[in-house]
Design a protein around this motif. Sequence first.
Motif, PDB file in Angstrom:
ATOM      1  N   LEU A 395       1.225  -1.116  -0.198  1.00  0.00           N
ATOM      2  CA  LEU A 395      -0.140  -0.134   0.097  1.00  0.00           C
ATOM      3  C   LEU A 395       0.512   1.538  -0.441  1.00  0.00           C
ATOM      4  O   LEU A 395       1.483   0.744   0.610  1.00  0.00           O
ATOM      5  N   GLN A 396       0.605   2.001  -0.860  1.00  0.00           N
ATOM      6  CA  GLN A 396       1.863   2.846  -1.660  1.00  0.00           C
ATOM      7  C   GLN A 396       1.007   4.500  -2.066  1.00  0.00           C
ATOM      8  O   GLN A 396       0.183   4.647  -2.719  1.00  0.00           O
ATOM      9  N   THR A 415      -6.747  -1.334  -5.015  1.00  0.00           N
ATOM     10  CA  THR A 415      -6.628  -0.138  -3.364  1.00  0.00           C
ATOM     11  C   THR A 415      -7.360   1.276  -4.705  1.00  0.00           C
ATOM     12  O   THR A 415      -5.485   1.630  -4.553  1.00  0.00           O
ATOM     13  N   LEU A 416      -7.760   2.111  -4.087  1.00  0.00           N
ATOM     14  CA  LEU A 416      -7.766   3.392  -4.546  1.00  0.00           C
ATOM     15  C   LEU A 416      -8.963   4.479  -3.724  1.00  0.00           C
ATOM     16  O   LEU A 416      -8.965   4.831  -3.093  1.00  0.00           O
ATOM     17  N   ASP A 417      -7.330   4.413  -2.713  1.00  0.00           N
ATOM     18  CA  ASP A 417      -7.881   4.982  -0.938  1.00  0.00           C
ATOM     19  C   ASP A 417      -8.563   3.939   0.211  1.00  0.00           C
ATOM     20  O   ASP A 417      -8.074   3.099   0.157  1.00  0.00           O
ATOM     21  N   PRO A 432      -3.921   9.165  -8.973  1.00  0.00           N
ATOM     22  CA  PRO A 432      -2.956  10.586  -9.059  1.00  0.00           C
ATOM     23  C   PRO A 432      -1.979  10.904  -8.871  1.00  0.00           C
ATOM     24  O   PRO A 432      -2.423   9.751  -7.294  1.00  0.00           O
ATOM     25  N   ILE A 433      -1.232  11.809  -8.876  1.00  0.00           N
ATOM     26  CA  ILE A 433      -0.111  12.172  -7.442  1.00  0.00           C
ATOM     27  C   ILE A 433      -0.960  12.809  -6.076  1.00  0.00           C
ATOM     28  O   ILE A 433      -1.792  12.692  -5.975  1.00  0.00           O
ATOM     29  N   GLY A 434      -0.297  11.570  -4.883  1.00  0.00           N
ATOM     30  CA  GLY A 434      -0.812  11.170  -3.893  1.00  0.00           C
ATOM     31  C   GLY A 434      -1.888  10.640  -3.561  1.00  0.00           C
ATOM     32  O   GLY A 434      -1.869  10.188  -2.036  1.00  0.00           O
ATOM     33  N   HIS A 437      -2.617   3.759  -2.769  1.00  0.00           N
ATOM     34  CA  HIS A 437      -2.714   2.650  -3.949  1.00  0.00           C
ATOM     35  C   HIS A 437      -2.072   1.549  -3.500  1.00  0.00           C
ATOM     36  O   HIS A 437      -1.641   1.126  -2.838  1.00  0.00           O
ATOM     37  N   ARG A 438      -2.674   0.406  -4.182  1.00  0.00           N
ATOM     38  CA  ARG A 438      -2.538  -1.234  -3.360  1.00  0.00           C
ATOM     39  C   ARG A 438      -2.995  -1.381  -5.152  1.00  0.00           C
ATOM     40  O   ARG A 438      -3.748  -1.273  -5.172  1.00  0.00           O
ATOM     41  N   LEU A 439      -2.211  -2.680  -5.412  1.00  0.00           N
ATOM     42  CA  LEU A 439      -2.380  -3.374  -7.110  1.00  0.00           C
ATOM     43  C   LEU A 439      -2.382  -5.382  -6.417  1.00  0.00           C
ATOM     44  O   LEU A 439      -1.245  -5.589  -5.273  1.00  0.00           O
TER      45      LEU A 439
END
Length: 472
Positions: A395-396, A415-417, A432-434, A437-439
């Motif tokens: 998660l980064q 994962t998006l926020d 987007p920047i900041g 997220h996770r794949l």
Amino acid sequence: MSSILPVILCGGSGTRLWPASRESMPKQFTPLVDPNASTFQATAQRVADAAVFSKPTVIASSEARFIVAEQLAQMHISADIILEPERRDSAAAVAVAALHGARHGPETVVLVLAADHVIEDAQAFTRAAADAAVGARLGQIMTLGIMPTRAATEYGYIRTGAAVTGAPGVHRIERFVEKPDAAGAERLIAEGALWNSGYFLFRADVMLAELDAHAPQVLAAARAALEEATTDLDFVRLDADAFGRAPKTSIDYAVMERTERAGVLPVSFAWSDVGTWEAVWQVLTHDAQGNAVRGRVELIDTRGSLVHSEGEGVTTVVGLDDVVVVSTPDAVLVSSKARSSQVKELVGVLREKAYPEADAHRRMYRPWGWYQRIDIGDRFQVKRIMVTPGGRLSLQKHFHRAEHWVVVKGTAEVTLDERVILVHENEAVYLPIGLMHRLANPGKIPLELIEVQVGSYTGEDDIIRVEDVYGR
């Protein structure tokens, strides 16, 4: 007789075999000789006979932990894995092996072997290990001495002494000889000297006593590192501070050249440490012109050469003899075979000039799969990413780049926020920047996608990890 505890040492970066072997994927994990298995996998298979060997232990760097685990899984081999926080040469690793062996019992016979050697006759090796273990049980610190087949200058030699009573074929070691010049190698062979293979068999209590007598600082550091070790997933992590106190020295210098318990069993099976490209050429099958080739290769009027081609490109050679040509997707080596050992010096030059290809492959392996750079330019980078079934990236978030993911195979869990969505083949998602997220790959087949990074900086260090199942 109790079984032998094999401990496989996976240190070293194999820089003499650049560009196929690099810091990010050293030679022991690369299929240089057998296209279907690495030398590490072949070594693990070599000590898999349960009638002679117990469950193996692997000592590797922290960076290689998931490569080790994956390659063992591919061979269906179970092993204990101990992680070194840094390289301290072989004495510290052998001390850890002896301490680990002593936990199974003070008289446990430990076999320490390198992960990057080539031995085609596995049965002959097993017989030799069992025979040498007889000497080890009598209190000798045994090594296997290879009967030379040529006047090699890249190996150390062993002069044998008197026979050891009660251990057929075993001799005391009279003296170790450093790597000689060509004339010295000829003399040593004429005098009956053996190649030093670097394999060691010993009772755990005997090696610990000799380390205490000759290298007490090494032993103390290894003992503290193991006592203060932590468990991470299926790995045992040696304590970094304690292990870092071990002097950098080889087991040959720390113990073997000083002990009065050194013994050797002469063996005649074919062996190579494949330390240079010339050594790789020697162990490969040759065509009628003496050439050894790997990959897509075409030759005209070429003799006695090694041509190693990786990737989809074709490598061609015309009118050259006794050369080494190694072609990878991002680097090419051309060398005379006789001077291939100087590749290590070449890598030093590349590092001084900050060439990323000195240590990093274009395809970089990670615990969840791998990524490969396709293109890079000012303010953008394009990668191909593969995530194994069940694999999850950390998660980064990033401060300097946005990312676009296009799924080309499989299904991605993104994962998006606070949201989690599924992205299927021929679908895309924008990060987007900041954005946190996770794949992940929730499916049963490998997930492949194309990642396009756009921003002022696309380096790997612009990754802020918040959570990671792999403990990075």
